[in-house]
Design an enzyme around this catalytic site. Structure first.
Site, PDB file in Angstrom:
ATOM      1  N   HIS A  82       0.797  -1.223   0.115  1.00 43.54           N
ATOM      2  CA  HIS A  82       0.086   0.032  -0.081  1.00 43.54           C
ATOM      3  C   HIS A  82       0.902   1.277   0.220  1.00 43.54           C
ATOM      4  O   HIS A  82       1.911   1.308   0.676  1.00 43.54           O
ATOM      5  CB  HIS A  82      -0.989  -0.138   1.074  1.00 43.54           C
ATOM      6  CG  HIS A  82      -1.923   1.130   1.214  1.00 43.54           C
ATOM      7  ND1 HIS A  82      -3.057   1.337   0.355  1.00 43.54           N
ATOM      8  CD2 HIS A  82      -1.510   2.692   1.698  1.00 43.54           C
ATOM      9  CE1 HIS A  82      -3.488   2.256   0.598  1.00 43.54           C
ATOM     10  NE2 HIS A  82      -2.793   2.919   1.319  1.00 43.54           N
ATOM     11  N   ASP A 161     -15.404   1.727   6.384  1.00 41.64           N
ATOM     12  CA  ASP A 161     -14.365   2.885   5.966  1.00 41.64           C
ATOM     13  C   ASP A 161     -15.043   3.952   4.806  1.00 41.64           C
ATOM     14  O   ASP A 161     -14.839   5.041   4.904  1.00 41.64           O
ATOM     15  CB  ASP A 161     -13.334   2.427   5.140  1.00 41.64           C
ATOM     16  CG  ASP A 161     -12.272   3.163   4.909  1.00 41.64           C
ATOM     17  OD1 ASP A 161     -11.995   3.982   5.747  1.00 41.64           O
ATOM     18  OD2 ASP A 161     -11.927   3.353   3.545  1.00 41.64           O
ATOM     19  N   ARG A 168     -15.565  12.224   6.980  1.00 43.97           N
ATOM     20  CA  ARG A 168     -14.243  12.659   7.340  1.00 43.97           C
ATOM     21  C   ARG A 168     -13.860  13.916   6.290  1.00 43.97           C
ATOM     22  O   ARG A 168     -13.302  14.892   6.380  1.00 43.97           O
ATOM     23  CB  ARG A 168     -13.105  11.812   7.366  1.00 43.97           C
ATOM     24  CG  ARG A 168     -13.086  10.901   8.444  1.00 43.97           C
ATOM     25  CD  ARG A 168     -12.189   9.817   8.500  1.00 43.97           C
ATOM     26  NE  ARG A 168     -10.828  10.171   8.420  1.00 43.97           N
ATOM     27  CZ  ARG A 168      -9.796   9.405   7.611  1.00 43.97           C
ATOM     28  NH1 ARG A 168     -10.026   8.376   7.204  1.00 43.97           N
ATOM     29  NH2 ARG A 168      -8.720   9.664   7.438  1.00 43.97           N
ATOM     30  N   SER A 183      -7.936   3.434   8.749  1.00 44.81           N
ATOM     31  CA  SER A 183      -8.732   3.504   7.715  1.00 44.81           C
ATOM     32  C   SER A 183      -8.043   2.399   6.574  1.00 44.81           C
ATOM     33  O   SER A 183      -8.376   1.632   5.881  1.00 44.81           O
ATOM     34  CB  SER A 183      -9.059   4.723   7.048  1.00 44.81           C
ATOM     35  OG  SER A 183      -9.179   4.873   5.721  1.00 44.81           O
ATOM     36  N   LYS A 187      -8.709  -2.023   5.505  1.00 46.48           N
ATOM     37  CA  LYS A 187      -8.763  -2.625   4.352  1.00 46.48           C
ATOM     38  C   LYS A 187      -7.459  -3.745   4.065  1.00 46.48           C
ATOM     39  O   LYS A 187      -7.858  -4.790   3.307  1.00 46.48           O
ATOM     40  CB  LYS A 187      -8.610  -1.545   3.194  1.00 46.48           C
ATOM     41  CG  LYS A 187     -10.044  -0.630   3.286  1.00 46.48           C
ATOM     42  CD  LYS A 187      -9.625   0.436   2.481  1.00 46.48           C
ATOM     43  CE  LYS A 187      -9.112   1.615   3.020  1.00 46.48           C
ATOM     44  NZ  LYS A 187      -9.093   3.046   2.289  1.00 46.48           N
TER      45      LYS A 187
HETATM   46  N1  URA Z   1      -6.048   6.479   2.278  1.00 40.23           N
HETATM   47  C1  URA Z   1      -7.043   5.666   2.932  1.00 40.23           C
HETATM   48  O1  URA Z   1      -7.533   4.777   2.360  1.00 40.23           O
HETATM   49  N2  URA Z   1      -7.515   6.129   4.077  1.00 40.23           N
HETATM   50  C2  URA Z   1      -7.110   7.451   4.720  1.00 40.23           C
HETATM   51  O2  URA Z   1      -7.903   7.793   5.521  1.00 40.23           O
HETATM   52  C3  URA Z   1      -6.011   8.327   4.045  1.00 40.23           C
HETATM   53  C4  URA Z   1      -5.788   8.008   2.778  1.00 40.23           C
END
Ligand code: URA
Length: 440
Positions: A82, A161, A168, A183, A187
């Site tokens: 990621h 999320d 947010r 967040s 995932k």
């Molecule tokens: N990427 C994400 O998946 N979540 C966040 O809060 C910020 C960047």
């Protein structure tokens, strides 16, 4: 339990327990808690922070709001990667085929680009025919057979999320380390890989503006990963200026291909190999780094990329060595108006310009132009003569391109003195702690 009391507790700097956090998340996802209470809760978290345990509970609760991917039928070591996002960041498209060539399995869920940052899915979708809607056994088969598959965000995984991120976004609570960590990690945990490598970026084009803040975010995420039995490490990398030379979806895919053929820009090649090295170290296979270099030289890693793209429906004829790569209708040069060294090239501004050319989206619904983008001919540290091209604008709209060339010229900072540039890699955060190696 009442949501009012949980909000008040966080507002008053008390620590929440797992059942309070779970009460908030599950009831919010089921529509039992209104947006205004969740928004207040997010702001309390933003202002007063979450400690390590609370962050872990929030992440676990978000994972529990949906399904988890079951990769157990796939043989081999499952790796996920990621990046916290950037401009010109096509690293996944070099890293993942390289890992597949080394015998790892990469089951990747990727996003689309928004604002100044790009998304891996848009880059691969620039090829005609590519699709990302593989589910269940079909997805597992792709990973098993090709070593690599990339799908879009699933509605079933971490629905919390999606809801929280939208809230947010409109309540000024995005740039909070605990909320970002929960967040992203929810995932990643829902994807249930064995090893996770994070590329946490700092600088002008990144969420985290300083390397210290990036280390803080990386530490939070690595801690959550390790607590969730995923071998996790993070590389802290520079996003002050764009990564590589190409910005724009099909241009970036082409640059990834070139990098897998050993002809890519130094910064991208270096970052990819650092990520690969860290994964090999977590897998206890450090000695295989030489093989990675060999698979670039002998073309095997590039074949893996083409194999994956074809398996997901893409027409890969334009990526063959002798093929002509499709370009936008106009290539417009952006010329230097003075001689000197390129001192700065702020990633965010370059990314915004590429977005205006059609390479990215301002809003989720916007359509992108896969061929639009920018090819940088000069990067920070390079010398440029007055009148020499700094970059080439690729566009299907001549007027837009002419204006972009003028705007881009102003984004380049030119100076008489050669600048001292910060290194590409600032450090590593892993189970063994933080190693700051870049600034030695
Ligand atoms: N990427 C994400 O998946 N979540 C966040 O809060 C910020 C960047």
């Amino acid at each position: 339990m009442r949501m009012y009391d949980i909000i008040r507790k966080k507002r008053d700097h008390s620590t929440l327990n797992a059942s309070e956090i779970d009460y908030w998340i599950q009831n919010y996802v089921q529509g039992q808690i209104p947006d205004y209470q969740s928004a207040a809760m997010l702001m309390a978290c933003y202002l007063n922070g979450l400690d390590e345990r609370e962050m872990l509970f929030l992440t676990q609760s978000m994972v529990a709001s949906g399904e988890k991917m079951d990769l157990s039928a796939i043989t081999g070591i499952k790796v996920d990667k990621h990046s916290t996002g950037g401009v010109g960041d096509k690293t996944t498209l070099v890293f993942a085929p390289l890992m597949a060539a080394l015998g790892f399995k990469v089951a990747k869920m990727s996003g689309r680009g928004l604002g100044h940052t790009g998304g891996t899915l848009d880059k691969v979708a620039s090829l005609p025919g590519f699709h990302d809607d593989f589910y269940g056994q079909d997805f597992l088969d792709l990973v098993q057979n090709n070593g690599l598959a990339i799908i879009g965000q699933s509605k079933e995984l971490v629905p919390a999320d999606k809801l929280l991120y939208a809230l947010r976004d409109v309540t000024a609570t995005v740039d909070s380390i605990p909320l970002i960590a929960a967040s992203i990690m929810s995932k990643k945990i829902a994807m249930s890989s064995d090893i996770l490598i994070l590329d946490v970026k700092f600088g002008n084009g990144a969420f985290m503006k300083t390397p210290e803040k990036a280390v803080e975010l990386a530490q939070a995420m690595v801690e959550i990963g390790l607590e969730s039995d995923i071998k996790t490490a993070a590389i802290i990398s520079n996003m002050e200026s764009p990564l590589g030379n190409c910005i724009g979806n099909s241009l970036e895919l082409y640059e990834a291909v070139q990098t897998l053929r050993g002809q890519g820009p130094d910064d991208l090649s270096k970052l990819t190999l650092v990520l690969v090295k860290e994964v090999l170290s977590m897998a206890g296979k450090k000695q295989e780094l030489e093989k990675a270099e060999e698979y670039i030289k002998n073309g095997f890693a590039c074949e893996k990329l083409l194999q994956f793209l074809q398996a997901q429906g893409a027409d890969i004829s334009s990526l063959h060595k002798e093929a002509k790569f499709p370009l936008a209708s106009y290539q417009i040069r952006c010329l230097a108006d003075e001689s000197g060294f390129v001192r700065s090239l702020p990633a965010e501004q370059v990314g915004m310009l590429a977005m205006r050319l059609g390479a990215g989206r301002q809003k989720k619904e916007d359509k992108i132009d896969p061929l639009a983008g920018i090819v940088l001919l000069k990067k920070p540290g390079d010398w440029v003569e007055k009148g020499e091209p700094l970059a080439i604008i690729h566009t299907n709209h001549e007027d837009l391109g002419q204006k972009a060339a003028i705007d881009l010229q102003k984004i380049f900072g030119i100076a008489d003195e050669k600048p001292v540039l910060p290194p590409m890699i600032y450090g590593t955060v892993s189970e063994s702690g933080v190693v700051i190696d870049g600034y030695k």
